[in-house]
Design a protein around this motif. Sequence first.
Motif, mmCIF file in Angstrom:
data_model
loop_
_atom_site.group_PDB
_atom_site.id
_atom_site.type_symbol
_atom_site.label_atom_id
_atom_site.label_comp_id
_atom_site.label_asym_id
_atom_site.label_seq_id
_atom_site.Cartn_x
_atom_site.Cartn_y
_atom_site.Cartn_z
ATOM 1 N N SER A 112 0.828 -1.209 0.000
ATOM 2 C CA SER A 112 0.000 0.000 0.000
ATOM 3 C C SER A 112 0.863 1.261 0.000
ATOM 4 O O SER A 112 0.335 2.357 -0.148
ATOM 5 N N ASN A 113 2.181 1.081 0.169
ATOM 6 C CA ASN A 113 3.088 2.223 0.048
ATOM 7 C C ASN A 113 4.433 1.742 -0.473
ATOM 8 O O ASN A 113 4.852 0.615 -0.195
ATOM 9 N N VAL A 114 5.069 2.603 -1.266
ATOM 10 C CA VAL A 114 6.360 2.297 -1.873
ATOM 11 C C VAL A 114 7.198 3.572 -1.889
ATOM 12 O O VAL A 114 6.677 4.679 -1.743
ATOM 13 N N ALA A 115 8.491 3.405 -2.089
ATOM 14 C CA ALA A 115 9.396 4.551 -2.180
ATOM 15 C C ALA A 115 9.393 5.092 -3.607
ATOM 16 O O ALA A 115 9.377 4.329 -4.575
ATOM 17 N N ALA A 116 9.405 6.391 -3.736
ATOM 18 C CA ALA A 116 9.510 7.022 -5.057
ATOM 19 C C ALA A 116 10.821 6.582 -5.704
ATOM 20 O O ALA A 116 11.851 6.486 -5.034
ATOM 21 N N GLY A 117 10.784 6.290 -6.978
ATOM 22 C CA GLY A 117 11.969 5.879 -7.711
ATOM 23 C C GLY A 117 12.303 4.407 -7.571
ATOM 24 O O GLY A 117 13.310 3.942 -8.118
ATOM 25 N N ALA A 118 11.469 3.661 -6.855
ATOM 26 C CA ALA A 118 11.693 2.216 -6.689
ATOM 27 C C ALA A 118 11.481 1.509 -8.027
ATOM 28 O O ALA A 118 10.847 2.054 -8.940
ATOM 29 N N PRO A 119 12.009 0.289 -8.156
ATOM 30 C CA PRO A 119 11.755 -0.460 -9.384
ATOM 31 C C PRO A 119 10.282 -0.870 -9.487
ATOM 32 O O PRO A 119 9.547 -0.831 -8.489
ATOM 33 N N GLY B 20 8.058 4.101 -13.929
ATOM 34 C CA GLY B 20 7.563 5.453 -14.225
ATOM 35 C C GLY B 20 6.299 5.808 -13.464
ATOM 36 O O GLY B 20 6.020 6.986 -13.229
ATOM 37 N N ASP B 21 5.519 4.792 -13.069
ATOM 38 C CA ASP B 21 4.295 5.041 -12.303
ATOM 39 C C ASP B 21 4.595 5.580 -10.913
ATOM 40 O O ASP B 21 3.761 6.271 -10.319
ATOM 41 N N ILE B 22 5.781 5.235 -10.383
ATOM 42 C CA ILE B 22 6.106 5.596 -9.008
ATOM 43 C C ILE B 22 7.393 6.429 -8.945
ATOM 44 O O ILE B 22 8.122 6.400 -7.961
ATOM 45 N N THR C 124 -11.998 3.504 -4.648
ATOM 46 C CA THR C 124 -10.579 3.822 -4.855
ATOM 47 C C THR C 124 -9.760 3.453 -3.636
ATOM 48 O O THR C 124 -10.120 3.816 -2.510
ATOM 49 N N ALA C 125 -8.665 2.743 -3.880
ATOM 50 C CA ALA C 125 -7.656 2.487 -2.843
ATOM 51 C C ALA C 125 -6.466 3.381 -3.179
ATOM 52 O O ALA C 125 -6.222 3.691 -4.340
ATOM 53 N N ILE C 126 -5.732 3.796 -2.166
ATOM 54 C CA ILE C 126 -4.605 4.716 -2.374
ATOM 55 C C ILE C 126 -3.274 3.980 -2.226
ATOM 56 O O ILE C 126 -3.033 3.321 -1.209
ATOM 57 N N LEU C 127 -2.442 4.127 -3.251
ATOM 58 C CA LEU C 127 -1.050 3.669 -3.199
ATOM 59 C C LEU C 127 -0.210 4.901 -2.875
ATOM 60 O O LEU C 127 -0.150 5.838 -3.673
ATOM 61 N N ALA C 128 0.397 4.904 -1.684
ATOM 62 C CA ALA C 128 1.219 6.047 -1.264
ATOM 63 C C ALA C 128 2.642 5.865 -1.802
ATOM 64 O O ALA C 128 3.254 4.820 -1.599
ATOM 65 N N VAL C 129 3.131 6.891 -2.481
ATOM 66 C CA VAL C 129 4.498 6.888 -3.006
ATOM 67 C C VAL C 129 5.276 7.924 -2.209
ATOM 68 O O VAL C 129 5.017 9.123 -2.309
ATOM 69 N N GLY C 130 6.219 7.430 -1.391
ATOM 70 C CA GLY C 130 6.946 8.321 -0.484
ATOM 71 C C GLY C 130 8.316 8.691 -0.990
ATOM 72 O O GLY C 130 8.780 8.199 -2.024
ATOM 73 N N ASN C 131 8.987 9.556 -0.233
ATOM 74 C CA ASN C 131 10.347 10.006 -0.587
ATOM 75 C C ASN C 131 11.363 8.923 -0.340
ATOM 76 O O ASN C 131 11.403 8.216 0.541
#
Length: 120
Positions: free
Chosen positions: A39-46, A87-89, A113-120
Amino acid sequence: MRVFLRAAFVLSCAFMLVAAALHAQGPAPTPIITSINPSNVAAGAPGFTLTVTGSGFAANSVVRLNGSNRATVFAGPTQLMAMILPGDIAAPGQIGITVFNPSATSPGFTSNTAILAVGN
């Protein structure tokens, strides 16, 4: 001639049974998302595979990110998997995840809608 008419009658009956069975299935259900993983990932992750859990999923359901279709695998009526591209994240933010069920008899049905949080 008699054999031909009998064969035509049998094919006609078979067609009507198939059409009735398809009609009995009714329209595609409205999908409901209960969770996504992760439900959350780091920005720029693969890129990664997103698992969407819920109900009302069909073999032709499509996972959407902010309204854009993603390649989707139907794992069953309660689970879908979608490929999330790097590119999505790429940037921090929130991505709206929905499931769309196409329908031949209506415009189709979109989930909550579910939210995928993209963090720093």
